[in-house]
Scaffold this motif. Structure first.
Motif, PDB file in Angstrom:
ATOM      1  N   UNK A 207      -7.092  -7.481  -2.206  1.00  0.00           N
ATOM      2  CA  UNK A 207      -6.743  -7.317  -0.634  1.00  0.00           C
ATOM      3  C   UNK A 207      -5.286  -7.712  -0.346  1.00  0.00           C
ATOM      4  N   UNK A 208      -4.553  -8.071  -1.404  1.00  0.00           N
ATOM      5  CA  UNK A 208      -3.111  -8.527  -1.348  1.00  0.00           C
ATOM      6  C   UNK A 208      -2.396  -7.195  -1.370  1.00  0.00           C
ATOM      7  N   UNK A 209      -2.100  -6.658   0.112  1.00  0.00           N
ATOM      8  CA  UNK A 209      -1.311  -5.476   0.169  1.00  0.00           C
ATOM      9  C   UNK A 209       0.234  -5.217  -0.622  1.00  0.00           C
ATOM     10  N   UNK A 210       0.799  -6.290  -0.601  1.00  0.00           N
ATOM     11  CA  UNK A 210       2.152  -6.532  -1.400  1.00  0.00           C
ATOM     12  C   UNK A 210       1.856  -6.268  -2.815  1.00  0.00           C
ATOM     13  N   UNK A 211       1.013  -6.838  -3.529  1.00  0.00           N
ATOM     14  CA  UNK A 211       0.642  -6.617  -4.770  1.00  0.00           C
ATOM     15  C   UNK A 211       0.052  -5.279  -4.997  1.00  0.00           C
ATOM     16  N   UNK A 212      -0.545  -4.608  -4.155  1.00  0.00           N
ATOM     17  CA  UNK A 212      -1.207  -3.170  -4.367  1.00  0.00           C
ATOM     18  C   UNK A 212       0.092  -2.237  -4.589  1.00  0.00           C
ATOM     19  N   UNK A 213       0.923  -2.534  -3.343  1.00  0.00           N
ATOM     20  CA  UNK A 213       2.144  -1.552  -3.490  1.00  0.00           C
ATOM     21  C   UNK A 213       2.988  -1.632  -4.655  1.00  0.00           C
ATOM     22  N   UNK A 214       2.875  -2.454  -5.405  1.00  0.00           N
ATOM     23  CA  UNK A 214       3.607  -2.530  -6.875  1.00  0.00           C
ATOM     24  C   UNK A 214       2.987  -1.663  -7.923  1.00  0.00           C
ATOM     25  N   UNK A 215       1.978  -0.974  -7.570  1.00  0.00           N
ATOM     26  CA  UNK A 215       1.091  -0.279  -8.389  1.00  0.00           C
ATOM     27  C   UNK A 215       1.748   1.018  -8.488  1.00  0.00           C
ATOM     28  N   UNK A 216       1.485   1.741  -9.792  1.00  0.00           N
ATOM     29  CA  UNK A 216       1.876   3.208 -10.135  1.00  0.00           C
ATOM     30  C   UNK A 216       1.136   4.172  -9.048  1.00  0.00           C
ATOM     31  N   UNK A 217       0.031   3.938  -8.877  1.00  0.00           N
ATOM     32  CA  UNK A 217      -0.797   4.695  -7.982  1.00  0.00           C
ATOM     33  C   UNK A 217      -1.644   3.697  -7.070  1.00  0.00           C
ATOM     34  N   UNK A 218      -2.164   3.962  -5.982  1.00  0.00           N
ATOM     35  CA  UNK A 218      -2.668   3.410  -4.985  1.00  0.00           C
ATOM     36  C   UNK A 218      -3.975   4.028  -4.380  1.00  0.00           C
ATOM     37  N   UNK A 219      -5.215   3.295  -4.556  1.00  0.00           N
ATOM     38  CA  UNK A 219      -6.321   4.081  -3.854  1.00  0.00           C
ATOM     39  C   UNK A 219      -7.058   3.076  -2.837  1.00  0.00           C
ATOM     40  N   UNK A 220      -7.745   3.876  -2.066  1.00  0.00           N
ATOM     41  CA  UNK A 220      -8.504   2.930  -0.937  1.00  0.00           C
ATOM     42  C   UNK A 220     -10.006   3.203  -1.079  1.00  0.00           C
ATOM     43  N   UNK A 221     -11.067   2.157  -1.019  1.00  0.00           N
ATOM     44  CA  UNK A 221     -12.428   2.668  -0.855  1.00  0.00           C
ATOM     45  C   UNK A 221     -12.619   2.544   0.413  1.00  0.00           C
ATOM     46  N   UNK A 222     -13.460   3.847   0.954  1.00  0.00           N
ATOM     47  CA  UNK A 222     -13.717   3.858   2.138  1.00  0.00           C
ATOM     48  C   UNK A 222     -15.342   4.084   2.326  1.00  0.00           C
ATOM     49  N   UNK A 223     -16.087   3.100   2.631  1.00  0.00           N
ATOM     50  CA  UNK A 223     -17.566   3.400   2.533  1.00  0.00           C
ATOM     51  C   UNK A 223     -18.039   4.280   1.275  1.00  0.00           C
ATOM     52  N   UNK A 224     -17.589   3.806   0.365  1.00  0.00           N
ATOM     53  CA  UNK A 224     -18.200   4.218  -1.063  1.00  0.00           C
ATOM     54  C   UNK A 224     -17.155   5.329  -1.421  1.00  0.00           C
ATOM     55  N   UNK A 225     -16.272   5.999  -0.622  1.00  0.00           N
ATOM     56  CA  UNK A 225     -15.521   7.224  -1.367  1.00  0.00           C
ATOM     57  C   UNK A 225     -14.237   6.662  -1.439  1.00  0.00           C
ATOM     58  N   UNK A 226     -13.784   7.061  -2.672  1.00  0.00           N
ATOM     59  CA  UNK A 226     -12.448   6.668  -3.148  1.00  0.00           C
ATOM     60  C   UNK A 226     -11.418   7.816  -2.780  1.00  0.00           C
ATOM     61  N   UNK A 227     -10.026   7.270  -2.214  1.00  0.00           N
ATOM     62  CA  UNK A 227      -9.182   8.159  -1.733  1.00  0.00           C
ATOM     63  C   UNK A 227      -7.766   7.714  -2.063  1.00  0.00           C
ATOM     64  N   UNK A 228      -6.932   8.648  -2.385  1.00  0.00           N
ATOM     65  CA  UNK A 228      -5.543   8.198  -2.673  1.00  0.00           C
ATOM     66  C   UNK A 228      -4.680   7.736  -1.351  1.00  0.00           C
ATOM     67  N   UNK A 229      -3.872   6.732  -1.286  1.00  0.00           N
ATOM     68  CA  UNK A 229      -3.301   6.307  -0.222  1.00  0.00           C
ATOM     69  C   UNK A 229      -1.915   5.593  -0.553  1.00  0.00           C
TER      70      UNK A 229
END
Length: 473
Positions: A207-229
């Motif tokens: 849930x740490x957005x600053x840590x998430x932004x350090x990733x090579x790729x970022x995904x978000x789960x929305x009601x069971x669906x995985x989308x790139x963001x």
């Protein structure tokens, strides 16, 4: 360091459904490629399916549909022994809670997966365990037991344990979710340093957005669906996860027909047109009134539905996120009988939680089925509603004299404790209750098996533990 970024884990159209069709869909048609050495982050609201996706990637949960490929090979076509080897050597797991064995030291906790998986002999396993303890800054705490370690120290031990078998990928599910900001920052620094030097790939749910932004790729789960963001603005992303969308404004417009000239007077029916005009006007007014009333009722019902859903969501969060439960200890009472202590802990930060005493049952795996064994409460005041503000323990006695039990771990029984309870925020549940179901899994040393027999196969450094907790699966 590995120089390639070849895909080693590929999730193809993963779907996880609970219950018979259509059932509850936790993950829907999720596809993801994980490459060596990179950092991938997955964010999303609680309950969106992140943990279920991680469990499928690590072969802890079989998908209802889709495939998980390791170097092009479908994991679920492998034999159980090969699957166990994959979980032991190819991936390391960091769960939301450390789940350290309370009766083993920090060093023993880290070395245990290597000893169980026979990936290293005893001296090599302990040498690597001590090296990892030093890497996470706890070399001086090697002999400390979990109850003498802080939350941050326990999490460091869990990270070292996940790396003992040099996995190609590390799957971390909210590894800092229960820590304060300062301790969270320390754990993040440890993870980043190890990721850079140990050359493993890291898939991180956070849930740490600053840590998430350090990733090579970022995904978000929305009601069971995985989308790139790419997360965009931090405030916008946070608002998308927490705010409720308001219904669009509905405007009612009345358009009356333009006034018409009365027809030329005729001898008969001279006043018919004015009567028709009056009738039409009254009809339009009545229709508009009916539409307004219907609109108002619809708005009221929509508000009631939203409020009910909000109450249900609040109650569900209270029952599942603010109340932590697990096995605290198991004691050998002799002759195949065991004493079980479980606990429920209120971690909401002050709000009391009312619980109807859990209905807990015990099962031992025999072959591919679960066989229920006798169990009864050992508490004199069993039953009734309890107000839980801190930690509440429950005591049971169960009889596990079972023949031909499955040995997923040599010489140990695979035991499941399944319970259900009713949870409410008040002693008089005017706003309803939530039925929570729990499953706790342990490996249990059966009555009559000598310690020497267990030690010859498992190579424990000391006396074999009576029980070994397992994460939910």
């Amino acid at each position: 360091m590995r120089k390639s970024l070849d895909v080693i884990l590929s999730a193809q159209s993963l779907t996880k459904r609970y219950g018979t069709a259509p059932g509850y869909v936790a993950v829907q048609d999720a596809s993801l490629e994980l490459r060596e050495g990179e950092l991938v982050s997955i964010v999303g609201r609680s309950g969106s399916g992140k943990s279920t996706l991680m469990a499928m990637l690590g072969a802890l949960t079989r998908p209802s549909e889709g495939k998980v490929l390791l170097d092009g090979v479908d994991l679920w076509t492998l034999a159980e022994v090969e699957l166990a080897s994959f979980r032991c050597t190819e991936v390391g797991f960091i769960f939301q809670f450390p789940s350290l064995l309370p009766n083993l030291s920090a060093l023993d906790n880290i070395a245990l997966p290597a000893l169980l998986g026979s990936t290293l002999d005893g001296p090599a396993a302990y040498a690597r365990a001590y090296h990892l303890l030093d890497r996470v800054g706890l070399a001086d705490r090697a002999e400390a037991y979990p109850d003498h370690l802080s939350g941050g120290e326990q999490r460091r031990v869990a990270i070292a344990r996940a790396l003992i078998n040099s996995p190609r990928w590390l799957l971390a599910d909210e590894p800092t979710g229960d820590l304060d900001e300062d301790t969270e920052a320390e754990i993040i620094d440890v993870l980043e340093e190890l990721h850079a030097t140990e050359s493993f790939g890291l898939a991180l749910v956070t849930h740490n957005l600053e840590l998430a932004r350090r990733a090579t790729r970022i995904y978000e789960m929305r009601q069971g669906a995985l989308v790139s963001t790419d997360l965009g603005d931090k405030a916008v992303a946070f608002e998308q996860w927490t705010c409720r969308s308001a219904p669009a404004e509905i405007r009612l417009r009345q358009e009356l027909p333009p006034a018409s000239r009365a027809p030329a007077p005729i001898p008969l029916g001279r006043n018919l047109w004015p009567v028709i005009q009056t009738f039409l006007l009254v009809g339009v007014i009545m229709l508009a009134a009916i539409m307004l009333i219907d609109f108002g009722i619809g708005r009221y019902q929509a508000v009631q539905v939203r409020e009910r859903l909000a109450r249900t969501a609040t109650l569900q969060y209270l029952a599942l996120n603010s109340l932590r439960g697990d096995v605290q200890s198991i004691a050998d009472l002799g002759d195949g009988r065991y004493g079980l202590t479980t606990y429920l802990e209120n971690v909401s930060g002050g709000q009391p939680i009312f619980v109807l005493s859990p209905d807990l049952r015990a099962y031992v795996q025999v072959g591919t089925v679960w066989q229920e064994v006798p169990m009864q409460s050992a508490d004199e005041s069993a039953g009734g509603v309890l107000k839980i503000e801190g930690k509440q323990t429950y005591h049971y006695v169960f009889d596990a004299r079972v023949r031909e039990f499955a040995q997923l771990l040599p010489n140990y029984m695979h035991v499941r404790f399944s319970g259900r309870m009713l949870v409410s925020p008040s002693s008089i549940p005017d706003d309803g209750v939530f039925e929570r179901k729990d499953n706790y899994y342990v490996y249990l040393k059966p009555f009559g098996v000598p310690d020497e027999m267990v030690s010859t196969r498992m190579r424990f450094s000391g006396k074999p533990p009576l029980w070994i907790p397992m994460p939910p699966h």
